[in-house]
Scaffold this active site. Structure first.
Site, PDB file in Angstrom:
ATOM      1  N   CYS A  76       0.857  -1.180   0.000  1.00 46.87           N
ATOM      2  CA  CYS A  76       0.000   0.000   0.000  1.00 46.87           C
ATOM      3  C   CYS A  76       0.893   1.231   0.000  1.00 46.87           C
ATOM      4  O   CYS A  76       1.893   1.284   0.695  1.00 46.87           O
ATOM      5  CB  CYS A  76      -0.938   0.099   1.201  1.00 46.87           C
ATOM      6  SG  CYS A  76      -2.144  -1.214   1.299  1.00 46.87           S
ATOM      7  N   ARG A 130       3.881  -0.505  -4.803  1.00 45.45           N
ATOM      8  CA  ARG A 130       3.556  -1.005  -3.457  1.00 45.45           C
ATOM      9  C   ARG A 130       2.231  -1.745  -3.414  1.00 45.45           C
ATOM     10  O   ARG A 130       1.862  -2.308  -2.372  1.00 45.45           O
ATOM     11  CB  ARG A 130       3.504   0.160  -2.471  1.00 45.45           C
ATOM     12  CG  ARG A 130       4.815   0.893  -2.345  1.00 45.45           C
ATOM     13  CD  ARG A 130       4.667   2.053  -1.406  1.00 45.45           C
ATOM     14  NE  ARG A 130       4.671   1.610  -0.030  1.00 45.45           N
ATOM     15  CZ  ARG A 130       5.747   1.551   0.727  1.00 45.45           C
ATOM     16  NH1 ARG A 130       6.901   1.919   0.244  1.00 45.45           N
ATOM     17  NH2 ARG A 130       5.677   1.144   1.971  1.00 45.45           N
ATOM     18  N   LYS A 167       5.627  -4.739  -4.268  1.00 41.98           N
ATOM     19  CA  LYS A 167       7.082  -4.647  -4.229  1.00 41.98           C
ATOM     20  C   LYS A 167       7.626  -4.610  -2.805  1.00 41.98           C
ATOM     21  O   LYS A 167       8.650  -5.174  -2.512  1.00 41.98           O
ATOM     22  CB  LYS A 167       7.480  -3.380  -4.983  1.00 41.98           C
ATOM     23  CG  LYS A 167       8.965  -3.186  -5.152  1.00 41.98           C
ATOM     24  CD  LYS A 167       9.503  -4.058  -6.262  1.00 41.98           C
ATOM     25  CE  LYS A 167      10.996  -3.970  -6.406  1.00 41.98           C
ATOM     26  NZ  LYS A 167      11.537  -5.197  -6.996  1.00 41.98           N
TER      27      LYS A 167
HETATM   28  C1  F6R Z   1      10.787 -11.642  -5.900  1.00 43.75           C
HETATM   29  C2  F6R Z   1      10.835 -10.534  -4.977  1.00 43.75           C
HETATM   30  C3  F6R Z   1      10.538 -10.788  -3.548  1.00 43.75           C
HETATM   31  C4  F6R Z   1      11.439  -9.936  -2.651  1.00 43.75           C
HETATM   32  C5  F6R Z   1      11.033 -10.099  -1.180  1.00 43.75           C
HETATM   33  C6  F6R Z   1      11.940  -9.322  -0.254  1.00 43.75           C
HETATM   34  O1  F6R Z   1      11.114 -11.250  -7.192  1.00 43.75           O
HETATM   35  O2  F6R Z   1      11.086  -9.415  -5.358  1.00 43.75           O
HETATM   36  O3  F6R Z   1      10.652 -12.140  -3.233  1.00 43.75           O
HETATM   37  O4  F6R Z   1      12.760 -10.327  -2.845  1.00 43.75           O
HETATM   38  O5  F6R Z   1       9.714  -9.656  -1.013  1.00 43.75           O
HETATM   39  O6  F6R Z   1      11.884  -7.959  -0.518  1.00 43.75           O
HETATM   40  P1  F6R Z   1      13.027  -6.994  -0.030  1.00 43.75           P
HETATM   41  O7  F6R Z   1      14.275  -7.353  -0.759  1.00 43.75           O
HETATM   42  O8  F6R Z   1      12.535  -5.618  -0.371  1.00 43.75           O
HETATM   43  O9  F6R Z   1      13.174  -7.206   1.451  1.00 43.75           O
END
Ligand code: F6R
Length: 606
Positions: free
Chosen positions: A2, A27, A601
């Protein structure tokens, strides 16, 4: 997870709110909405699905008002339909929320008994009624919010506006990030500084428990006890970061192609290239004696961490424990006195990773993190940060952040190895030279994508796909499977090649493509035996390797040739083919590559 924005503007804010939401769509994109104070009254427009649906709605039914809030949603409570879209509101107050109000059921019951009528399935609506209730009991807007905040449990970032108050917005942060932007006679609120980049680069980050009373003339910030506090005003670099697709069809394609450049930036940060040495920031711990490294992360970042474990154990001979963050924090893992806890995260806001960081701190660990967003909570709560210089990653599926995380981890492993005497100066130079070659080698793999376009036809027809790898290639098998399933929605599993015969081999038949990541290293022979087991059962083998296919001794459906490289660097090199395979399969299948269904993301809820 979000995105929220708010603007106390000098003119009508609807267009700017949508503009800011566009930068936050990564997000969540289940629904979007904005609310403004229009002639003293609150009004809103909301739409299910992508932001463009809200834009269409606003063309048909414009919204005026100089004070407004906006939201892009990743659904937690309540289906992603317009009724559940933010902003939520009563006649008196309108709220946008990121996070989860854990005690919303209890609040809802209490408020319903008092006559409040709930219209949505969301947890957020409880906040609206709680504040409204306070105001109905005679509290002014600020006191009503203050009283409501004291009753909320869970993680939240809130943006709140009020009917009849054209120069007031309240922001509150507990567990979810929030940035206040300072303009000239205008004030802004955003989940991150990138959202505010078109308007201002003067940013104040709220800290845990903070809440702020914003007016056009400025913001007063208070801590959770209500005491006024001063938070630093920082200059954000987000405004200088270009967030567009360039000549690429998708952000993911652009980000795959940026890898030679951003890996090079990241490596330059940790290598003294002229002298063939590694030079990482002081972690505030004696690398020569650290008893154990504990790595934790989620998703792709976890797979980067898994490669890091193999590297650190091999090159530094330090025992490494690794676990996904959502497990490590709850299994009450004992952590050794004086240990180093290492967290890997692109966003630096992942709720489980952050909670595990706090668990590690409470258990006496020195905290280091590898993060892409330097202003993030994980970066700010770490004792030492090894930044990745990937730039903003917009595609929801992580690509360039992954290879930059690997770059930083490789440097850390070499630094640890040198500090402990596990590798000599000559070996350090050899490994550094190998890393310096990586951007060039990756560039050679990005010249011709035709083999991936062709292979996409095979993968797109599959119901299941297996990925196999051994040693350093095992995490790449896991990452390849994750990439394929998240953007093409094809079921895929990654396995350690040696584990195949202990169960998954039962799945193999002519309809199952098996992608084997097997660079020419000291484990190749072993992996070949597993490939032959697959061939014997009719599986269609796609080999990602620099080895001569003759060596494999069985028929291949395809061979993706990777360049010869030092064994240290194969995980970085092999990342590119698994990314391109997933990308072209998804493009062929017509899925939403940059914003795959159900994902977001930045995962700021548990
Ligand atoms: C897969 C992907 C997710 C992130 C995970 C951790 O392509 O992007 O598996 O790697 O949600 O996110 P961060 O790195 O932001 O802690």
């Amino acid at each position: 997870m979000c995105g929220i924005v708010g603007i106390l503007g000098g003119k009508s804010v609807a267009t700017d709110l949508v503009d800011a939401l566009r930068r936050l769509e990564y997000r969540g994109y289940d629904s979007a909405g904005i609310a403004t104070v229009e002639n003293g009254h609150l009004d809103r427009r909301r739409a299910e699905g992508k932001l463009r649906n809200l834009e269409t709605r606003l063309i048909a039914e414009p919204l005026s008002g100089r004070t407004g809030i906006g939201h892009t949603r990743w659904a937690t409570h309540g289906r992603p339909i317009e009724r559940n879209a933010h902003p939520h509101m009563s006649a008196k107050v309108s709220v946008v929320h990121n996070g989860i109000i854990e005690n919303f059921r209890e609040l809802k019951e209490r408020l319903t008994a008092k006559g409040h009528v709930f219209e949505t399935d969301t947890d957020t609506e409880a906040v609206v009624h709680l504040i409204t209730d306070g105001m109905q009991n005679g509290l002014d807007s600020i006191s009503a919010v203050r009283e409501a905040l004291d009753q909320l449990r869970g993680a939240f970032a809130l943006g709140i506006i009020f009917a009849g108050e054209d120069d007031l917005m309240i922001a509150a942060r507990q567990g979810s990030p929030l940035a206040i932007g300072h303009g000239r006679g205008e004030m802004y609120l955003g989940s991150d500084a990138i959202a505010l980049a078109p308007f201002t680069d003067a940013i104040t980050y709220l800290e845990e428990g903070d809440w702020a009373v914003m007016r056009r003339a400025g913001a007063e910030v208070f801590d959770r006890d209500g005491a006024p506090v001063t938070r630093p005003l920082v200059k954000s670099v987000a405004s200088s970061l270009l967030v567009d697709k360039g000549n690429h069809r998708h952000f993911m394609a652009k980000e795959i192609h940026e890898q030679p450049e951003v890996i090079s930036h990241t490596l330059s940060n940790y290598l003294d290239m002229a002298n063939g040495r590694v030079s990482i920031p002081d972690l505030g711990i004696d690398l020569a004696t650290v008893p154990r490294v504990t790595i934790s992360a989620c998703g792709t970042a976890y797979y980067a961490g898994l490669v890091g474990k193999y590297w650190i154990e091999r090159y530094a001979r330090v025992p490494v424990e690794i676990d996904i963050a959502s497990e490590l924090r709850y299994r009450e893992a004992p952590l050794p006195e004086g240990g180093l806890a290492l967290f890997v995260s692109q966003s630096g806001e992942t709720a489980d990773t952050l909670a595990t960081l706090r668990y590690a701190r409470a258990n006496g660990q020195r905290i280091a993190s590898i993060v892409n967003v330097r202003t993030s909570t994980i970066a700010r709560e770490s004792d030492a940060v090894l930044p990745t210089l990937a730039g903003p990653e917009i595609g929801v599926a992580s690509t360039k952040a992954f290879t930059c995380q690997l770059s930083a981890l490789a440097c850390l492993a070499i630094a640890l190895g040198r500090a402990r005497g596990a590798i000599s100066e000559e070996q350090e130079q050899e490994l550094v030279s190998a890393l310096i070659e990586v951007p060039r080698l990756i560039s050679t793999m990005l010249v011709d994508e035709t083999p991936y376009v062709e292979l996409a036809h095979l993968l797109s027809k599959a119901r299941d796909v297996l990925y196999l790898g051994r040693g350093l290639s095992y995490p790449l098998a896991l990452e390849g499977a994750l990439k394929l399933k998240e953007i093409s929605y094809i079921h895929a599993e990654g396995y350690a090649a040696g584990e195949l015969k202990h169960g998954p081999i039962a799945l193999i038949d002519e309809a199952v493509p098996v992608i084997v990541v097997a660079p020419e290293d000291d484990l190749l022979e072993k992996t070949i035996s597993n490939v032959q087991e697959v061939a014997a059962r009719g599986g269609q083998i796609v080999l990602i390797s620099n080895a001569d296919p003759e060596k494999i001794g069985c028929e291949l459906a395809a061979h993706i040739k990777i360049p010869d490289a030092h064994p240290l660097t194969y995980p970085l090199i092999s990342a590119v083919p698994v990314q391109l395979l997933a990308y072209h399969t998804a493009v062929l299948m017509g899925t939403d590559v940059d914003q795959p269904r159900n994902l977001a993301k930045s995962v700021t809820v548990e």
